[in-house]
Write a protein that holds these residues in place. Structure first.
Motif, PDB file in Angstrom:
ATOM      1  N   UNK A  37     -10.102   4.694   3.585  1.00 41.87           N
ATOM      2  CA  UNK A  37     -10.709   4.772   2.262  1.00 41.87           C
ATOM      3  C   UNK A  37     -10.031   5.839   1.418  1.00 41.87           C
ATOM      4  N   UNK A  38      -9.728   6.964   2.075  1.00 40.30           N
ATOM      5  CA  UNK A  38      -9.126   8.077   1.340  1.00 40.30           C
ATOM      6  C   UNK A  38      -7.881   7.635   0.583  1.00 40.30           C
ATOM      7  N   UNK A  39      -7.041   6.801   1.301  1.00 36.86           N
ATOM      8  CA  UNK A  39      -5.775   6.441   0.662  1.00 36.86           C
ATOM      9  C   UNK A  39      -5.961   5.379  -0.403  1.00 36.86           C
ATOM     10  N   UNK A  40      -7.062   4.634  -0.326  1.00 28.48           N
ATOM     11  CA  UNK A  40      -7.221   3.561  -1.288  1.00 28.48           C
ATOM     12  C   UNK A  40      -7.957   4.031  -2.539  1.00 28.48           C
ATOM     13  N   UNK A  41      -8.313   5.323  -2.580  1.00 29.07           N
ATOM     14  CA  UNK A  41      -8.952   5.836  -3.783  1.00 29.07           C
ATOM     15  C   UNK A  41      -8.003   5.735  -4.956  1.00 29.07           C
ATOM     16  N   UNK A  46      -9.083  10.549 -13.980  1.00 31.69           N
ATOM     17  CA  UNK A  46      -8.852  11.971 -13.745  1.00 31.69           C
ATOM     18  C   UNK A  46      -7.491  12.417 -14.266  1.00 31.69           C
ATOM     19  N   UNK A  47      -7.505  13.550 -14.937  1.00 34.86           N
ATOM     20  CA  UNK A  47      -6.271  14.198 -15.378  1.00 34.86           C
ATOM     21  C   UNK A  47      -6.180  15.544 -14.678  1.00 34.86           C
ATOM     22  N   UNK A 241       0.347  14.641  -5.320  1.00 35.66           N
ATOM     23  CA  UNK A 241       0.063  14.371  -6.730  1.00 35.66           C
ATOM     24  C   UNK A 241       1.035  13.341  -7.290  1.00 35.66           C
ATOM     25  N   UNK A 242       2.303  13.511  -6.946  1.00 36.66           N
ATOM     26  CA  UNK A 242       3.323  12.575  -7.433  1.00 36.66           C
ATOM     27  C   UNK A 242       3.025  11.157  -6.974  1.00 36.66           C
ATOM     28  N   UNK A 243       2.590  11.020  -5.711  1.00 39.22           N
ATOM     29  CA  UNK A 243       2.258   9.687  -5.189  1.00 39.22           C
ATOM     30  C   UNK A 243       1.038   9.112  -5.898  1.00 39.22           C
ATOM     31  N   UNK A 247       1.114   5.681  -7.867  1.00 44.74           N
ATOM     32  CA  UNK A 247       0.441   4.522  -7.256  1.00 44.74           C
ATOM     33  C   UNK A 247      -1.027   4.355  -7.596  1.00 44.74           C
ATOM     34  N   UNK A 248      -1.707   5.428  -7.915  1.00 46.60           N
ATOM     35  CA  UNK A 248      -3.171   5.336  -7.960  1.00 46.60           C
ATOM     36  C   UNK A 248      -3.800   5.783  -9.274  1.00 46.60           C
ATOM     37  N   UNK A 249      -3.023   5.806 -10.320  1.00 48.88           N
ATOM     38  CA  UNK A 249      -3.615   6.003 -11.639  1.00 48.88           C
ATOM     39  C   UNK A 249      -3.895   7.429 -12.050  1.00 48.88           C
ATOM     40  N   UNK A 250      -3.539   8.400 -11.210  1.00 47.86           N
ATOM     41  CA  UNK A 250      -3.799   9.796 -11.578  1.00 47.86           C
ATOM     42  C   UNK A 250      -2.866  10.214 -12.719  1.00 47.86           C
TER      43      UNK A 250
END
Ligand SMILES: [Zn+2]
Length: 269
Positions: A37-41, A46-47, A241-243, A247-250
């Protein structure tokens, strides 16, 4: 000479004999290794801003780390101390700026700003900003030394032409912030702040509905100061953070980028 057919071939042969059974097995066997789950967040609400206070010389160590992970940070420097022992030089700050990092103000001498006269405040804040402008920096962001501020201090920061000022507590902030001259920040990153804890700060902001997580770093070193992050820990966090950004919209922005706003002209002290 012994012949050991590869496992795949054995499986294929068995499956050929037991085709139906294999199919059934494929569909009912243990699920695909579930993505934790952690990785699929995802972090679409969030900025994150990475801010470094004081312009400590060791901050230059993470220049390449930021670049390699497509991150830009905000460095709040003390213009009166640039080039002094232990502090970034003017040339180093210009390098950081050329990479796309932001250079913000943090007063001329890192003075506690409460209980000063307006004249003293203007010298510490307006002159510092004039110095940054003279180096060619888009000086729109300020951070209060030690976090000290009151209504008069906030007014002078605004009068000197800044667009925002960061405190040292009460984060996460919202975007846009309710009070740009009292930006709320996440708890200080200190010696024993682990990589997991930094990730958790970001996750908790998203889990709480999103917002702006402004991180405050000081030194980058192993144990040289209480307010320090170890180089390796910062690299891990930067890579993560870079990933998440890729990949996850951050969203990761400098304070100036997150806020927007025009550069105000310099103001004499
Ligand atoms: Zn400081």
């Amino acid at each position: 000479m012994n012949f050991h057919p590869p496992k795949k071939i054995i499986n294929f042969i068995l499956c050929a004999f037991l085709l139906l059974g294999c199919r059934a097995n494929a569909s009912t066997s243990a699920p695909q290794p579930a993505t934790p789950t952690k990785q699929s967040l995802s972090y679409f609400n969030t900025t994150v801003s990475l801010t470094f206070d004081d312009g400590d010389a060791d901050n230059y160590l993470i220049r390449e780390t930021l670049k390699a992970n497509n991150l830009r940070a905000t460095f709040y420097v003390i213009s009166g101390k640039l080039g002094q022992d232990g502090f970034l030089t003017e040339a180093q700050v210009k390098d950081l700026y050329a990479d796309g990092n932001e250079i913000g103000g943090h007063t001329l001498n890192h003075t506690k700003l409460v209980n000063l006269s307006v004249e003293e405040l203007r010298k510490e804040i307006c002159q510092d900003r004039l110095n940054l402008l003279s180096y060619g920096f888009k000086a729109t962001s300020f951070a209060y030394p030690y976090g000290y501020h009151d209504a008069q201090v906030r007014q002078v920061v605004q009068d000197c032409g800044y667009n925002s000022a960061r405190t040292v507590a009460d984060g996460p902030e919202s975007l846009p912030p309710a009070a740009p001259f009292a930006l709320k920040a996440m708890p200080f990153i200190v010696q024993d702040t682990t990589f997991s804890k930094m990730m958790r700060y970001v996750r908790d902001v998203e889990a709480g509905g999103g917002g702006w997580a402004i991180f405050i770093f000081h030194h980058v070193c192993a144990g040289c100061d209480q307010y320090a992050v170890e180089y390796e820990t910062f690299v891990k966090f930067a890579e993560w953070l870079g990933q998440q950004q890729t990949n996850n919209g951050l969203t990761i922005k400098t304070v100036d980028e997150a806020l927007g706003g025009e550069l105000q002209p310099g103001v004499a002290p």
